[in-house]
Design a protein around this motif. Structure first.
Motif, PDB file in Angstrom:
ATOM      1  N   GLY A 162      16.742  -4.889  -9.715  1.00  0.00           N
ATOM      2  CA  GLY A 162      15.650  -4.811 -10.677  1.00  0.00           C
ATOM      3  C   GLY A 162      16.128  -4.262 -12.002  1.00  0.00           C
ATOM      4  N   GLY A 163      15.377  -4.561 -13.068  1.00  0.00           N
ATOM      5  CA  GLY A 163      15.787  -4.101 -14.390  1.00  0.00           C
ATOM      6  C   GLY A 163      14.682  -3.344 -15.106  1.00  0.00           C
ATOM      7  N   GLY A 164      13.623  -2.982 -14.362  1.00  0.00           N
ATOM      8  CA  GLY A 164      12.495  -2.257 -14.976  1.00  0.00           C
ATOM      9  C   GLY A 164      12.575  -0.763 -14.716  1.00  0.00           C
ATOM     10  N   ASP A 165      11.522  -0.055 -15.108  1.00  0.00           N
ATOM     11  CA  ASP A 165      11.500   1.405 -14.942  1.00  0.00           C
ATOM     12  C   ASP A 165      11.589   1.817 -13.474  1.00  0.00           C
ATOM     13  OD1 ASP A 165      11.448   2.158 -17.565  1.00  0.00           O
ATOM     14  OD2 ASP A 165       9.266   2.157 -17.716  1.00  0.00           O
ATOM     15  N   THR A 166      10.975   1.030 -12.589  1.00  0.00           N
ATOM     16  CA  THR A 166      11.024   1.376 -11.168  1.00  0.00           C
ATOM     17  C   THR A 166      12.476   1.385 -10.695  1.00  0.00           C
ATOM     18  OG1 THR A 166       8.841   0.505 -10.705  1.00  0.00           O
ATOM     19  CG2 THR A 166      10.338   0.614  -8.836  1.00  0.00           C
ATOM     20  N   ALA A 167      13.228   0.347 -11.040  1.00  0.00           N
ATOM     21  CA  ALA A 167      14.630   0.251 -10.598  1.00  0.00           C
ATOM     22  C   ALA A 167      15.447   1.419 -11.146  1.00  0.00           C
ATOM     23  CB  ALA A 167      15.229  -1.079 -11.036  1.00  0.00           C
ATOM     24  N   MET A 168      15.226   1.771 -12.434  1.00  0.00           N
ATOM     25  CA  MET A 168      15.984   2.892 -13.031  1.00  0.00           C
ATOM     26  C   MET A 168      15.629   4.190 -12.317  1.00  0.00           C
ATOM     27  SD  MET A 168      17.614   1.226 -15.276  1.00  0.00           S
ATOM     28  CE  MET A 168      17.305  -0.438 -14.720  1.00  0.00           C
ATOM     29  N   GLU A 169      14.320   4.367 -12.090  1.00  0.00           N
ATOM     30  CA  GLU A 169      13.860   5.607 -11.461  1.00  0.00           C
ATOM     31  C   GLU A 169      14.417   5.731 -10.038  1.00  0.00           C
ATOM     32  OE1 GLU A 169       9.716   7.635 -12.221  1.00  0.00           O
ATOM     33  OE2 GLU A 169       9.557   6.237 -10.571  1.00  0.00           O
ATOM     34  N   GLU A 170      14.384   4.618  -9.308  1.00  0.00           N
ATOM     35  CA  GLU A 170      14.895   4.631  -7.929  1.00  0.00           C
ATOM     36  C   GLU A 170      16.392   4.937  -7.936  1.00  0.00           C
ATOM     37  OE1 GLU A 170      11.673   3.659  -5.645  1.00  0.00           O
ATOM     38  OE2 GLU A 170      13.067   2.160  -4.934  1.00  0.00           O
TER      39      GLU A 170
ATOM     40  N   HIS B 292      20.920  -6.674 -11.720  1.00  0.00           N
ATOM     41  CA  HIS B 292      19.821  -7.281 -12.485  1.00  0.00           C
ATOM     42  C   HIS B 292      20.184  -8.726 -12.820  1.00  0.00           C
ATOM     43  CE1 HIS B 292      16.362  -7.685 -14.917  1.00  0.00           C
ATOM     44  NE2 HIS B 292      16.972  -7.576 -16.088  1.00  0.00           N
ATOM     45  N   HIS B 293      19.193  -9.612 -12.779  1.00  0.00           N
ATOM     46  CA  HIS B 293      19.518 -11.038 -12.940  1.00  0.00           C
ATOM     47  C   HIS B 293      19.726 -11.498 -14.385  1.00  0.00           C
ATOM     48  CE1 HIS B 293      14.892 -11.975 -12.733  1.00  0.00           C
ATOM     49  NE2 HIS B 293      15.207 -11.157 -13.696  1.00  0.00           N
ATOM     50  N   ARG B 294      19.436 -10.607 -15.349  1.00  0.00           N
ATOM     51  CA  ARG B 294      19.661 -10.978 -16.762  1.00  0.00           C
ATOM     52  C   ARG B 294      20.679 -10.008 -17.367  1.00  0.00           C
ATOM     53  NH1 ARG B 294      15.227 -10.411 -20.335  1.00  0.00           N
ATOM     54  NH2 ARG B 294      14.237  -8.791 -19.072  1.00  0.00           N
ATOM     55  N   ASP B 295      21.013 -10.231 -18.659  1.00  0.00           N
ATOM     56  CA  ASP B 295      21.954  -9.281 -19.260  1.00  0.00           C
ATOM     57  C   ASP B 295      21.234  -8.183 -20.028  1.00  0.00           C
ATOM     58  OD1 ASP B 295      21.094 -10.732 -21.360  1.00  0.00           O
ATOM     59  OD2 ASP B 295      23.042 -11.588 -21.907  1.00  0.00           O
TER      60      ASP B 295
ATOM     61  N   LEU C 126      18.027  -5.249 -19.838  1.00  0.00           N
ATOM     62  CA  LEU C 126      17.097  -4.548 -18.943  1.00  0.00           C
ATOM     63  C   LEU C 126      15.694  -4.545 -19.550  1.00  0.00           C
ATOM     64  CD1 LEU C 126      19.377  -1.477 -18.152  1.00  0.00           C
ATOM     65  CD2 LEU C 126      18.925  -3.427 -16.636  1.00  0.00           C
ATOM     66  N   ARG C 127      14.693  -4.462 -18.676  1.00  0.00           N
ATOM     67  CA  ARG C 127      13.315  -4.401 -19.145  1.00  0.00           C
ATOM     68  C   ARG C 127      12.845  -2.950 -19.297  1.00  0.00           C
ATOM     69  NH1 ARG C 127       9.170  -7.620 -19.189  1.00  0.00           N
ATOM     70  NH2 ARG C 127      10.411  -9.320 -18.352  1.00  0.00           N
ATOM     71  N   ALA C 128      13.571  -2.043 -18.659  1.00  0.00           N
ATOM     72  CA  ALA C 128      13.145  -0.641 -18.600  1.00  0.00           C
ATOM     73  C   ALA C 128      13.020  -0.011 -19.985  1.00  0.00           C
ATOM     74  CB  ALA C 128      14.146   0.140 -17.761  1.00  0.00           C
TER      75      ALA C 128
HETATM   76  P1  NDP Z   1       8.514  -4.424 -14.022  1.00  0.00           P
HETATM   77  O1  NDP Z   1       7.680  -5.642 -13.866  1.00  0.00           O
HETATM   78  O2  NDP Z   1       8.494  -3.677 -15.310  1.00  0.00           O
HETATM   79  O3  NDP Z   1      10.048  -4.784 -13.723  1.00  0.00           O
HETATM   80  C1  NDP Z   1      10.418  -5.564 -12.640  1.00  0.00           C
HETATM   81  C2  NDP Z   1      11.904  -5.885 -12.785  1.00  0.00           C
HETATM   82  O4  NDP Z   1      12.340  -6.640 -11.639  1.00  0.00           O
HETATM   83  C3  NDP Z   1      12.201  -6.733 -14.015  1.00  0.00           C
HETATM   84  O5  NDP Z   1      13.415  -6.334 -14.558  1.00  0.00           O
HETATM   85  C4  NDP Z   1      12.269  -8.148 -13.425  1.00  0.00           C
HETATM   86  O6  NDP Z   1      13.119  -9.024 -14.141  1.00  0.00           O
HETATM   87  C5  NDP Z   1      12.875  -7.897 -12.066  1.00  0.00           C
HETATM   88  N1  NDP Z   1      12.477  -8.909 -11.091  1.00  0.00           N
HETATM   89  C6  NDP Z   1      11.239  -9.383 -10.824  1.00  0.00           C
HETATM   90  N2  NDP Z   1      11.270 -10.283  -9.824  1.00  0.00           N
HETATM   91  C7  NDP Z   1      12.562 -10.403  -9.464  1.00  0.00           C
HETATM   92  C8  NDP Z   1      13.245 -11.166  -8.476  1.00  0.00           C
HETATM   93  N3  NDP Z   1      12.598 -11.985  -7.647  1.00  0.00           N
HETATM   94  N4  NDP Z   1      14.591 -11.029  -8.401  1.00  0.00           N
HETATM   95  C9  NDP Z   1      15.269 -10.183  -9.198  1.00  0.00           C
HETATM   96  N5  NDP Z   1      14.675  -9.421 -10.137  1.00  0.00           N
HETATM   97  C10 NDP Z   1      13.347  -9.528 -10.269  1.00  0.00           C
HETATM   98  O7  NDP Z   1       8.074  -3.477 -12.794  1.00  0.00           O
HETATM   99  P2  NDP Z   1       8.339  -1.938 -12.587  1.00  0.00           P
HETATM  100  O8  NDP Z   1       7.842  -1.640 -11.228  1.00  0.00           O
HETATM  101  O9  NDP Z   1       9.716  -1.575 -12.917  1.00  0.00           O
HETATM  102  O10 NDP Z   1       7.359  -1.230 -13.628  1.00  0.00           O
HETATM  103  C11 NDP Z   1       5.953  -1.512 -13.620  1.00  0.00           C
HETATM  104  C12 NDP Z   1       5.246  -0.603 -14.632  1.00  0.00           C
HETATM  105  O11 NDP Z   1       5.324   0.763 -14.206  1.00  0.00           O
HETATM  106  C13 NDP Z   1       5.908  -0.650 -16.014  1.00  0.00           C
HETATM  107  O12 NDP Z   1       4.892  -0.545 -16.976  1.00  0.00           O
HETATM  108  C14 NDP Z   1       6.774   0.580 -16.024  1.00  0.00           C
HETATM  109  O13 NDP Z   1       7.009   1.065 -17.334  1.00  0.00           O
HETATM  110  C15 NDP Z   1       5.939   1.569 -15.200  1.00  0.00           C
HETATM  111  N6  NDP Z   1       6.798   2.578 -14.557  1.00  0.00           N
HETATM  112  C16 NDP Z   1       7.102   3.718 -15.258  1.00  0.00           C
HETATM  113  C17 NDP Z   1       7.925   4.677 -14.721  1.00  0.00           C
HETATM  114  C18 NDP Z   1       8.240   5.888 -15.537  1.00  0.00           C
HETATM  115  O14 NDP Z   1       7.907   5.929 -16.692  1.00  0.00           O
HETATM  116  N7  NDP Z   1       8.868   6.878 -14.974  1.00  0.00           N
HETATM  117  C19 NDP Z   1       8.509   4.539 -13.388  1.00  0.00           C
HETATM  118  C20 NDP Z   1       8.166   3.294 -12.735  1.00  0.00           C
HETATM  119  C21 NDP Z   1       7.343   2.365 -13.321  1.00  0.00           C
HETATM  120  P3  NDP Z   1      12.815  -9.438 -15.678  1.00  0.00           P
HETATM  121  O15 NDP Z   1      13.288  -8.264 -16.478  1.00  0.00           O
HETATM  122  O16 NDP Z   1      13.611 -10.663 -15.887  1.00  0.00           O
HETATM  123  O17 NDP Z   1      11.335  -9.645 -15.760  1.00  0.00           O
END
Ligand code: NDP
Length: 313
Positions: free
Chosen positions: A150-158, A173-176, A178-180
Protein backbone atom coordinates in the motif's frame (compact mmCIF):
# COMPACT_ATOMS: atom_id res chain seq x y z
CA UNK A 1 -42.91 -10.96 12.78
CA UNK A 2 -41.88 -8.38 15.39
CA UNK A 3 -42.15 -4.59 15.20
CA UNK A 4 -39.64 -2.11 16.68
CA UNK A 5 -39.50 1.66 16.58
CA UNK A 6 -35.75 1.63 15.95
CA UNK A 7 -33.50 -1.03 14.50
CA UNK A 8 -29.75 -0.48 14.42
CA UNK A 9 -27.63 -2.54 12.03
CA UNK A 10 -24.02 -2.80 13.21
CA UNK A 11 -22.35 -2.82 16.59
CA UNK A 12 -19.11 -0.84 16.49
CA UNK A 13 -18.76 2.43 18.41
CA UNK A 14 -21.31 4.07 16.07
CA UNK A 15 -24.02 1.42 16.42
CA UNK A 16 -23.61 0.95 20.16
CA UNK A 17 -23.56 4.70 20.87
CA UNK A 18 -26.70 5.08 18.76
CA UNK A 19 -28.17 2.22 20.84
CA UNK A 20 -27.24 3.96 24.10
CA UNK A 21 -28.84 7.27 23.10
CA UNK A 22 -31.92 5.63 21.54
CA UNK A 23 -32.38 3.48 24.65
CA UNK A 24 -32.10 6.50 26.92
CA UNK A 25 -34.77 8.18 24.77
CA UNK A 26 -36.98 5.17 25.63
CA UNK A 27 -37.02 3.85 22.05
CA UNK A 28 -36.00 0.27 23.05
CA UNK A 29 -33.71 -0.18 20.06
CA UNK A 30 -32.87 -3.58 18.66
CA UNK A 31 -29.24 -3.94 17.53
CA UNK A 32 -28.25 -6.50 14.91
CA UNK A 33 -24.64 -7.01 15.87
CA UNK A 34 -23.63 -8.76 12.66
CA UNK A 35 -20.62 -10.88 11.75
CA UNK A 36 -18.09 -8.99 13.87
CA UNK A 37 -19.87 -7.93 17.10
CA UNK A 38 -18.16 -4.84 18.45
CA UNK A 39 -16.76 -3.95 15.02
CA UNK A 40 -13.18 -3.23 14.02
CA UNK A 41 -12.04 -2.36 17.56
CA UNK A 42 -12.45 -6.00 18.55
CA UNK A 43 -9.55 -6.92 16.28
CA UNK A 44 -7.25 -4.31 17.77
CA UNK A 45 -5.46 -4.62 21.08
CA UNK A 46 -5.00 -1.43 23.00
CA UNK A 47 -6.93 1.74 22.18
CA UNK A 48 -4.94 4.73 23.36
CA UNK A 49 -6.89 7.56 21.76
CA UNK A 50 -10.40 7.11 23.14
CA UNK A 51 -10.85 9.98 25.60
CA UNK A 52 -11.42 9.06 29.22
CA UNK A 53 -8.89 6.23 29.41
CA UNK A 54 -5.56 7.76 30.45
CA UNK A 55 -3.92 4.33 30.61
CA UNK A 56 -5.55 3.08 27.35
CA UNK A 57 -8.23 0.40 27.10
CA UNK A 58 -8.39 -2.95 25.30
CA UNK A 59 -10.62 -2.71 22.18
CA UNK A 60 -12.84 -5.72 23.01
CA UNK A 61 -13.32 -4.46 26.60
CA UNK A 62 -14.33 -1.00 25.38
CA UNK A 63 -16.92 -2.54 23.08
CA UNK A 64 -18.29 -4.91 25.74
CA UNK A 65 -18.69 -1.95 28.09
CA UNK A 66 -20.44 0.13 25.40
CA UNK A 67 -22.86 -2.76 24.84
CA UNK A 68 -23.54 -3.17 28.58
CA UNK A 69 -24.10 0.57 28.94
CA UNK A 70 -26.70 0.54 26.12
CA UNK A 71 -28.37 -2.58 27.54
CA UNK A 72 -28.67 -0.96 30.95
CA UNK A 73 -31.20 1.45 29.40
CA UNK A 74 -33.14 -1.17 27.45
CA UNK A 75 -31.24 -1.77 24.19
CA UNK A 76 -31.40 -5.35 22.96
CA UNK A 77 -28.70 -7.13 20.93
CA UNK A 78 -29.13 -9.98 18.49
CA UNK A 79 -25.91 -11.58 17.27
CA UNK A 80 -27.27 -12.02 13.78
CA UNK A 81 -26.56 -10.72 10.31
CA UNK A 82 -29.37 -8.94 8.42
CA UNK A 83 -29.40 -10.46 4.96
CA UNK A 84 -32.35 -8.75 3.30
CA UNK A 85 -34.09 -5.40 3.58
CA UNK A 86 -37.12 -3.70 2.06
CA UNK A 87 -37.15 0.06 2.61
CA UNK A 88 -39.68 0.63 -0.20
CA UNK A 89 -42.73 0.87 2.07
CA UNK A 90 -43.67 1.64 5.68
CA UNK A 91 -42.97 0.02 8.01
CA UNK A 92 -39.46 -0.93 6.83
CA UNK A 93 -38.86 -4.70 6.66
CA UNK A 94 -35.70 -6.65 7.54
CA UNK A 95 -34.91 -10.33 7.40
CA UNK A 96 -32.46 -12.70 9.01
CA UNK A 97 -32.97 -15.86 6.98
CA UNK A 98 -36.74 -16.48 7.07
CA UNK A 99 -37.35 -14.40 10.20
CA UNK A 100 -38.78 -10.94 9.60
CA UNK A 101 -38.77 -7.68 11.61
CA UNK A 102 -40.50 -4.40 10.87
CA UNK A 103 -39.55 -0.94 12.13
CA UNK A 104 -40.14 2.80 11.74
CA UNK A 105 -36.49 3.84 11.73
CA UNK A 106 -33.29 2.14 10.63
CA UNK A 107 -29.86 3.32 11.74
CA UNK A 108 -27.12 1.91 9.51
CA UNK A 109 -23.80 1.47 11.34
CA UNK A 110 -22.30 -1.42 9.41
CA UNK A 111 -18.81 0.10 9.30
CA UNK A 112 -16.01 -0.77 6.92
CA UNK A 113 -13.63 -3.69 6.47
CA UNK A 114 -10.02 -3.86 5.38
CA UNK A 115 -9.58 -4.32 1.62
CA UNK A 116 -7.57 -7.30 0.44
CA UNK A 117 -5.58 -8.06 -2.72
CA UNK A 118 -7.84 -10.93 -3.73
CA UNK A 119 -5.10 -13.54 -4.27
CA UNK A 120 -5.78 -17.19 -3.53
CA UNK A 121 -2.47 -17.46 -1.66
CA UNK A 122 -3.38 -14.37 0.39
CA UNK A 123 -6.54 -16.13 1.60
CA UNK A 124 -4.61 -19.36 2.20
CA UNK A 125 -2.08 -17.70 4.55
CA UNK A 126 -4.45 -15.22 6.21
CA UNK A 127 -3.80 -15.54 9.93
CA UNK A 128 -0.65 -17.58 9.23
CA UNK A 129 1.66 -14.72 8.26
CA UNK A 130 -0.75 -12.61 6.21
CA UNK A 131 -2.65 -9.96 8.16
CA UNK A 132 -4.66 -6.80 7.59
CA UNK A 133 -4.02 -5.42 11.07
CA UNK A 134 -0.52 -4.58 12.29
CA UNK A 135 -1.82 -3.56 15.71
CA UNK A 136 -3.37 -7.01 16.13
CA UNK A 137 -0.57 -9.18 14.76
CA UNK A 138 2.67 -7.15 14.74
CA UNK A 139 3.76 -8.69 18.01
CA UNK A 140 4.18 -12.10 16.34
CA UNK A 141 6.95 -10.79 14.07
CA UNK A 142 9.62 -9.98 16.64
CA UNK A 143 13.05 -9.86 14.89
CA UNK A 144 11.52 -11.12 11.64
CA UNK A 145 11.23 -9.48 8.20
CA UNK A 146 7.85 -8.31 6.95
CA UNK A 147 6.34 -6.43 4.02
CA UNK A 148 3.44 -3.99 3.90
CA UNK A 149 1.43 -3.45 0.70
CA UNK A 150 0.00 0.00 0.00
CA UNK A 151 1.03 3.60 -0.52
CA UNK A 152 -1.45 5.48 1.69
CA UNK A 153 -1.39 6.63 5.30
CA UNK A 154 -2.57 3.23 6.54
CA UNK A 155 0.41 1.47 4.93
CA UNK A 156 2.87 4.05 6.35
CA UNK A 157 1.31 3.83 9.79
CA UNK A 158 1.35 0.02 9.77
CA UNK A 159 4.96 -0.04 8.58
CA UNK A 160 6.12 2.41 11.25
CA UNK A 161 4.25 0.46 13.93
CA UNK A 162 5.77 -2.83 12.72
CA UNK A 163 9.32 -1.50 13.16
CA UNK A 164 8.71 -1.86 16.91
CA UNK A 165 8.90 -5.62 16.39
CA UNK A 166 10.29 -6.56 12.98
CA UNK A 167 13.97 -6.33 12.04
CA UNK A 168 13.09 -5.00 8.57
CA UNK A 169 9.88 -3.70 6.95
CA UNK A 170 9.53 -3.31 3.18
CA UNK A 171 6.72 -1.16 1.82
CA UNK A 172 5.53 -2.48 -1.54
CA UNK A 173 3.60 -0.03 -3.71
CA UNK A 174 2.37 -0.48 -7.28
CA UNK A 175 3.26 3.06 -8.44
CA UNK A 176 6.36 5.21 -8.11
CA UNK A 177 4.51 7.82 -6.07
CA UNK A 178 3.02 7.39 -2.62
CA UNK A 179 -0.47 8.60 -1.76
CA UNK A 180 0.30 9.09 1.93
CA UNK A 181 0.45 12.54 3.55
CA UNK A 182 3.88 14.23 3.57
CA UNK A 183 4.33 13.86 7.28
CA UNK A 184 3.65 10.11 7.19
CA UNK A 185 5.93 9.67 4.17
CA UNK A 186 8.67 11.58 5.93
CA UNK A 187 8.35 9.44 9.06
CA UNK A 188 8.46 6.22 7.06
CA UNK A 189 11.33 7.33 4.84
CA UNK A 190 13.45 8.44 7.79
CA UNK A 191 12.95 5.16 9.65
CA UNK A 192 16.14 3.09 9.26
CA UNK A 193 14.22 -0.19 9.41
CA UNK A 194 11.91 0.71 6.49
CA UNK A 195 12.75 0.08 2.83
CA UNK A 196 10.62 0.83 -0.22
CA UNK A 197 9.93 -1.35 -3.21
CA UNK A 198 8.04 0.88 -5.65
CA UNK A 199 6.45 -0.08 -8.96
CA UNK A 200 5.85 -3.57 -7.63
CA UNK A 201 2.81 -5.77 -7.11
CA UNK A 202 2.50 -8.94 -5.09
CA UNK A 203 1.70 -11.74 -7.51
CA UNK A 204 1.76 -14.52 -4.96
CA UNK A 205 2.34 -15.18 -1.30
CA UNK A 206 4.83 -18.04 -0.95
CA UNK A 207 4.82 -20.39 2.01
CA UNK A 208 5.21 -23.85 3.41
CA UNK A 209 2.94 -26.26 5.20
CA UNK A 210 4.49 -28.67 7.70
CA UNK A 211 2.39 -30.92 9.95
CA UNK A 212 -0.67 -28.87 9.03
CA UNK A 213 1.07 -25.62 10.13
CA UNK A 214 1.15 -22.98 7.42
CA UNK A 215 3.90 -20.38 7.29
CA UNK A 216 4.77 -17.48 4.95
CA UNK A 217 8.30 -17.62 3.56
CA UNK A 218 8.28 -14.99 0.83
CA UNK A 219 6.54 -13.13 -1.97
CA UNK A 220 6.61 -13.30 -5.72
CA UNK A 221 6.69 -9.74 -7.04
CA UNK A 222 6.19 -8.25 -10.44
CA UNK A 223 7.77 -4.98 -11.52
CA UNK A 224 4.93 -2.90 -13.02
CA UNK A 225 7.33 -1.00 -15.31
CA UNK A 226 9.55 -3.81 -16.68
CA UNK A 227 7.34 -6.86 -16.06
CA UNK A 228 10.29 -8.55 -14.34
CA UNK A 229 9.40 -11.22 -11.78
CA UNK A 230 11.39 -11.57 -8.57
CA UNK A 231 11.15 -13.27 -5.22
CA UNK A 232 11.56 -11.66 -1.85
CA UNK A 233 12.09 -13.42 1.46
CA UNK A 234 9.66 -12.29 4.20
CA UNK A 235 8.04 -13.91 7.21
CA UNK A 236 4.88 -11.85 7.07
CA UNK A 237 2.75 -9.69 4.81
CA UNK A 238 0.50 -6.89 5.98
CA UNK A 239 -2.19 -5.57 3.65
CA UNK A 240 -2.68 -1.81 4.06
CA UNK A 241 -4.60 -0.85 0.93
CA UNK A 242 -7.55 0.90 2.51
CA UNK A 243 -11.01 -0.03 3.60
CA UNK A 244 -14.27 -0.98 1.98
CA UNK A 245 -17.58 0.19 3.42
CA UNK A 246 -19.99 -2.62 4.29
CA UNK A 247 -22.85 -1.43 2.12
CA UNK A 248 -23.62 -4.35 -0.22
CA UNK A 249 -26.99 -4.82 1.49
CA UNK A 250 -28.05 -1.26 0.59
CA UNK A 251 -26.88 -1.08 -3.04
CA UNK A 252 -29.47 0.56 -5.27
CA UNK A 253 -31.55 1.57 -2.25
CA UNK A 254 -29.47 4.14 -0.37
CA UNK A 255 -27.43 6.83 -2.13
CA UNK A 256 -23.69 6.15 -2.02
CA UNK A 257 -20.54 7.79 -3.36
CA UNK A 258 -18.35 6.16 -6.03
CA UNK A 259 -16.48 4.18 -3.35
CA UNK A 260 -19.69 2.79 -1.84
CA UNK A 261 -19.80 5.02 1.26
CA UNK A 262 -23.33 6.10 2.23
CA UNK A 263 -23.97 9.77 1.58
CA UNK A 264 -25.39 11.66 4.55
CA UNK A 265 -26.71 15.22 4.47
CA UNK A 266 -24.44 17.96 5.83
CA UNK A 267 -24.46 18.27 9.62
CA UNK A 268 -26.78 15.30 10.01
CA UNK A 269 -26.96 11.52 9.64
CA UNK A 270 -29.93 11.62 7.25
CA UNK A 271 -29.64 9.56 4.09
CA UNK A 272 -31.69 10.05 0.93
CA UNK A 273 -34.45 7.93 2.50
CA UNK A 274 -36.68 9.43 5.21
CA UNK A 275 -36.35 7.38 8.37
CA UNK A 276 -33.01 5.80 7.42
CA UNK A 277 -29.92 7.25 9.11
CA UNK A 278 -26.25 6.30 8.76
CA UNK A 279 -23.37 6.79 11.17
CA UNK A 280 -19.76 5.72 11.68
CA UNK A 281 -17.29 4.44 9.09
CA UNK A 282 -20.05 3.36 6.68
CA UNK A 283 -20.52 7.07 5.85
CA UNK A 284 -17.05 8.38 6.73
CA UNK A 285 -13.98 7.58 4.66
CA UNK A 286 -12.03 10.49 6.12
CA UNK A 287 -11.80 10.41 9.92
CA UNK A 288 -12.55 6.70 10.62
CA UNK A 289 -11.90 6.99 14.35
CA UNK A 290 -13.73 5.26 17.20
CA UNK A 291 -14.53 8.62 18.78
CA UNK A 292 -15.88 10.19 15.57
CA UNK A 293 -17.93 7.04 14.91
CA UNK A 294 -19.34 7.21 18.44
CA UNK A 295 -20.13 10.91 17.94
CA UNK A 296 -22.03 10.26 14.74
CA UNK A 297 -23.86 7.35 16.44
CA UNK A 298 -25.11 9.83 19.01
CA UNK A 299 -26.19 12.17 16.19
CA UNK A 300 -28.08 9.34 14.45
CA UNK A 301 -30.07 8.51 17.60
CA UNK A 302 -30.97 12.18 18.12
CA UNK A 303 -31.94 12.52 14.43
CA UNK A 304 -34.03 9.33 14.74
CA UNK A 305 -35.79 10.62 17.83
CA UNK A 306 -36.69 13.91 16.11
CA UNK A 307 -37.87 12.03 13.05
CA UNK A 308 -40.10 9.74 15.14
CA UNK A 309 -41.65 12.74 16.86
CA UNK A 310 -42.80 14.18 13.52
CA UNK A 311 -43.66 10.69 12.22
CA UNK A 312 -45.94 10.03 15.19
CA UNK A 313 -47.61 13.51 15.09
P1 NDP B 1 -5.98 5.09 0.80
O1 NDP B 1 -7.13 4.85 -0.11
O2 NDP B 1 -5.55 6.48 1.09
O3 NDP B 1 -4.69 4.31 0.24
C1 NDP B 1 -4.76 3.01 -0.23
C2 NDP B 1 -3.42 2.67 -0.88
O4 NDP B 1 -3.44 1.30 -1.31
C3 NDP B 1 -3.14 3.53 -2.11
O5 NDP B 1 -1.78 3.82 -2.16
C4 NDP B 1 -3.57 2.60 -3.25
O6 NDP B 1 -2.88 2.83 -4.46
C5 NDP B 1 -3.19 1.24 -2.72
N1 NDP B 1 -4.03 0.18 -3.28
C6 NDP B 1 -5.38 0.14 -3.38
N2 NDP B 1 -5.79 -1.03 -3.91
C7 NDP B 1 -4.67 -1.73 -4.18
C8 NDP B 1 -4.43 -3.02 -4.72
N3 NDP B 1 -5.42 -3.83 -5.09
N4 NDP B 1 -3.14 -3.41 -4.85
C9 NDP B 1 -2.11 -2.63 -4.45
N5 NDP B 1 -2.28 -1.41 -3.91
C10 NDP B 1 -3.54 -0.97 -3.78
O7 NDP B 1 -6.37 4.30 2.15
P2 NDP B 1 -5.74 4.42 3.58
O8 NDP B 1 -6.39 3.36 4.38
O9 NDP B 1 -4.28 4.46 3.53
O10 NDP B 1 -6.27 5.83 4.12
C11 NDP B 1 -7.67 6.12 4.15
C12 NDP B 1 -7.90 7.48 4.83
O11 NDP B 1 -7.53 7.40 6.21
C13 NDP B 1 -7.02 8.58 4.22
O12 NDP B 1 -7.77 9.77 4.23
C14 NDP B 1 -5.87 8.67 5.18
O13 NDP B 1 -5.26 9.95 5.17
C15 NDP B 1 -6.54 8.37 6.52
N6 NDP B 1 -5.58 7.80 7.48
C16 NDP B 1 -4.85 8.66 8.26
C17 NDP B 1 -3.91 8.19 9.15
C18 NDP B 1 -3.13 9.17 9.95
O14 NDP B 1 -3.21 10.35 9.70
N7 NDP B 1 -2.37 8.73 10.92
C19 NDP B 1 -3.65 6.76 9.31
C20 NDP B 1 -4.44 5.93 8.43
C21 NDP B 1 -5.36 6.45 7.56
P3 NDP B 1 -2.98 4.23 -5.26
O15 NDP B 1 -2.06 5.15 -4.52
O16 NDP B 1 -2.53 3.91 -6.62
O17 NDP B 1 -4.42 4.64 -5.17
Amino acid sequence: MEHRKVIIIGSGPAGLTAALYAARADLQPLVFEGEQPGGQLTITTEVENFPGFPEGVMGPKLMDDMRKQAQRFGAESLFEYVDKIDFGDRPFRLWVGEKEWTCDVVIIATGASARLLGLESEAKYMGFGVSACATCDGFFFKDLEVAVVGGGDTAMEEAIFLTKFASKVTIIHHRDELRASHIMQRRAKSNPKIEFRLNSVVEEVLGTEENGRKKVTGLRLKDTKTGEISEMKVDGLFIGIGHKPNTDLFKGVIEMDEKGYIITKAKSTETNLDGVFACGDVQDSKYRQAITAAGSGCMAAIDAEHYLQTFED
